[in-house]
Design an enzyme around this catalytic site. Sequence first.
Site, PDB file in Angstrom:
ATOM      1  N   CYS A   1       0.831  -1.214   0.000  1.00 52.13           N
ATOM      2  CA  CYS A   1       0.000   0.000   0.000  1.00 52.13           C
ATOM      3  C   CYS A   1       0.865   1.263   0.000  1.00 52.13           C
ATOM      4  CB  CYS A   1      -0.933   0.081   1.186  1.00 52.13           C
ATOM      5  SG  CYS A   1      -2.023  -1.325   1.365  1.00 52.13           S
TER       6      CYS A   1
ATOM      7  N   GLY B   1       0.205  -0.478  -5.028  1.00 54.02           N
ATOM      8  CA  GLY B   1      -1.123  -1.057  -4.854  1.00 54.02           C
ATOM      9  C   GLY B   1      -2.037  -0.641  -5.971  1.00 54.02           C
TER      10      GLY B   1
ATOM     11  N   ASN C   1      -0.442   2.065   6.156  1.00 53.50           N
ATOM     12  CA  ASN C   1       0.398   1.154   5.400  1.00 53.50           C
ATOM     13  C   ASN C   1       1.140   0.287   6.405  1.00 53.50           C
ATOM     14  OD1 ASN C   1       3.499   1.511   3.514  1.00 53.50           O
ATOM     15  ND2 ASN C   1       2.039  -0.149   3.528  1.00 53.50           N
ATOM     16  N   GLY C   2       0.950  -1.020   6.301  1.00 51.84           N
ATOM     17  CA  GLY C   2       1.627  -1.908   7.244  1.00 51.84           C
ATOM     18  C   GLY C   2       0.699  -3.017   7.676  1.00 51.84           C
TER      19      GLY C   2
ATOM     20  N   TYR D   1      12.428  -4.905  -3.867  1.00 47.73           N
ATOM     21  CA  TYR D   1      11.349  -4.999  -4.853  1.00 47.73           C
ATOM     22  C   TYR D   1      10.329  -3.859  -4.860  1.00 47.73           C
ATOM     23  CZ  TYR D   1       7.068  -6.556  -7.079  1.00 47.73           C
ATOM     24  OH  TYR D   1       5.948  -6.608  -7.860  1.00 47.73           O
TER      25      TYR D   1
HETATM   26  P1  AMP Z   1       7.039 -15.774  -8.344  1.00 45.68           P
HETATM   27  O1  AMP Z   1       6.741 -15.773  -9.806  1.00 45.68           O
HETATM   28  O2  AMP Z   1       5.842 -16.226  -7.520  1.00 45.68           O
HETATM   29  O3  AMP Z   1       8.263 -16.542  -7.983  1.00 45.68           O
HETATM   30  O4  AMP Z   1       7.277 -14.259  -7.894  1.00 45.68           O
HETATM   31  C1  AMP Z   1       8.476 -13.629  -8.203  1.00 45.68           C
HETATM   32  C2  AMP Z   1       8.238 -12.445  -9.062  1.00 45.68           C
HETATM   33  O5  AMP Z   1       7.264 -11.592  -8.473  1.00 45.68           O
HETATM   34  C3  AMP Z   1       9.507 -11.626  -9.225  1.00 45.68           C
HETATM   35  O6  AMP Z   1       9.632 -11.241 -10.572  1.00 45.68           O
HETATM   36  C4  AMP Z   1       9.319 -10.430  -8.315  1.00 45.68           C
HETATM   37  O7  AMP Z   1       9.800  -9.259  -8.917  1.00 45.68           O
HETATM   38  C5  AMP Z   1       7.828 -10.347  -8.093  1.00 45.68           C
HETATM   39  N1  AMP Z   1       7.459 -10.157  -6.670  1.00 45.68           N
HETATM   40  C6  AMP Z   1       8.152 -10.441  -5.566  1.00 45.68           C
HETATM   41  N2  AMP Z   1       7.454 -10.160  -4.449  1.00 45.68           N
HETATM   42  C7  AMP Z   1       6.274  -9.681  -4.864  1.00 45.68           C
HETATM   43  C8  AMP Z   1       5.102  -9.189  -4.207  1.00 45.68           C
HETATM   44  N3  AMP Z   1       5.006  -9.169  -2.873  1.00 45.68           N
HETATM   45  N4  AMP Z   1       4.081  -8.772  -4.986  1.00 45.68           N
HETATM   46  C9  AMP Z   1       4.153  -8.814  -6.323  1.00 45.68           C
HETATM   47  N5  AMP Z   1       5.218  -9.268  -6.995  1.00 45.68           N
HETATM   48  C10 AMP Z   1       6.261  -9.695  -6.287  1.00 45.68           C
END
Ligand code: AMP
Length: 445
Positions: free
Chosen positions: A2, A28, A102-103, A244
């Site tokens: 968020c 978000g 946020n949190g 990220y």
């Molecule tokens: P996955 O495909 O499930 O292994 O997720 C990894 C990918 O999602 C990577 O390309 C990350 O950049 C991205 N990512 C990592 N954490 C999050 C998050 N909390 N929400 C959305 N995308 C994420």
Amino acid sequence: MCAIVGIFNSKEASRVAYYSLFAMQHRGQEATGISVSNGEILRKIKKKGLVTEVFDEDALKYLKGNSAVGHNRYSTAGSKSVLDAQPIHASYKLGEISVVHNGNLINKDEVRQQLIDEGAIFQSQMDTENIIHLIARSHEEHLRDRVIEALNIIKGAYCLLIQSRHKLFAIRDKYGVRPLSLGQLEDGGYIVSSETCAFDLVGAKFIRDVRPGEMIVFDNEKKGYESIQLFEPTPRICAFEFIYFARPDSVIAGKSVYVVRQEMGKAMAREHKIDADLVIPVPDSGVSAAMGYAHESGIPFEMGIVRNHYVGRTFIEPTQARRDMKVKLKLSPINAILKGKKIVVVDDSIVRGTTSKRIIRILKEAGAKEVHMCITSPVIKHPCKYGIDTPSYEELIGAKMSVEEIREYIKADSLSFLSINSLKKSIGEDMEYSLVSFDGNYFIK
Ligand code: AMP
């Protein structure tokens, strides 16, 4: 996750809030909302959708006032109701308030149960609603004391903005898990926002970060702002903000997110030397780190995969089949530069393994000879309870499999993760970080 923003004492409060939320759309995309005070009443609009979909000129005209709070919501599975959009607003004994958060509060269930036992009625699934109830039922005479009383009951990771008709309170938990910065607008007003990239868009000057454990009070009747250190600060900024979440052009705790990501890529290149022809990023999340890897290793950098920007984030899709399809919609390879090459692919993290597996398949189909996956964060082994939407242990591939088993599953020729030590060094060893996803140290008790 968020994003939150607060504007105080500005002629164009809702417009500035709108642009700030637009700059922080990456935090978000599920719902967005703004509440504005004109000194007499609070007006608010919140809806599901992107910032540009929810607000138009008429909406901004309706939201007239000189203080505003706004929010972008990142939904976790389940609670997709508009009642779970923010700001949350209530009328109570002292008037009206709107709250954005946020949190994640770790004692939300106990506090909520106690409030229900005492007769409270809840409208949403959000922990933020606890805060409104705690403020409303306090016997303190002034809002400020009611807020402080509530803050002594809630526990967890939070950045909060609380708006009344004449005041705005900006609060960051004592660990400072989520970022929150203070700036000054060109018209003399103030802005508080999750990320500094919002300041750049609205032409605000960065003043400083809100300190962990600090409450900043803006008051119509007083000039400037008042700072109250409510809790002893014990900073532990979330490392994932650097890895990220945050936009690369934001600065958190004095550190450029872009530069930190480059450092992570450089550290990766030093830790894991690979004989390869090309370094390519997973766009957009891996770009800054891949540049760092290429600089440090001397291996040429190419954008070997192109991203279609008109698809939402893959992570939010509920079923595995739909997630697979979405990765395909989002990323496509440039065969001409990949064919017959040994490739290092850089991404910031592996959560379920979907993205990496799909990308490796795409690259191999495009004729890549070898694909070496470099992940510029340590293995995610634990769900975060402090405001990141990581799935449960069952869905986290790093919790279930060894690195070698993950490599086999995603069909990479090699797979490397950054060590926790290198991660800390890349961000800076001058402070402590929240590393729960990697080390399982749930430090908020
Ligand atoms: P996955 O495909 O499930 O292994 O997720 C990894 C990918 O999602 C990577 O390309 C990350 O950049 C991205 N990512 C990592 N954490 C999050 C998050 N909390 N929400 C959305 N995308 C994420």
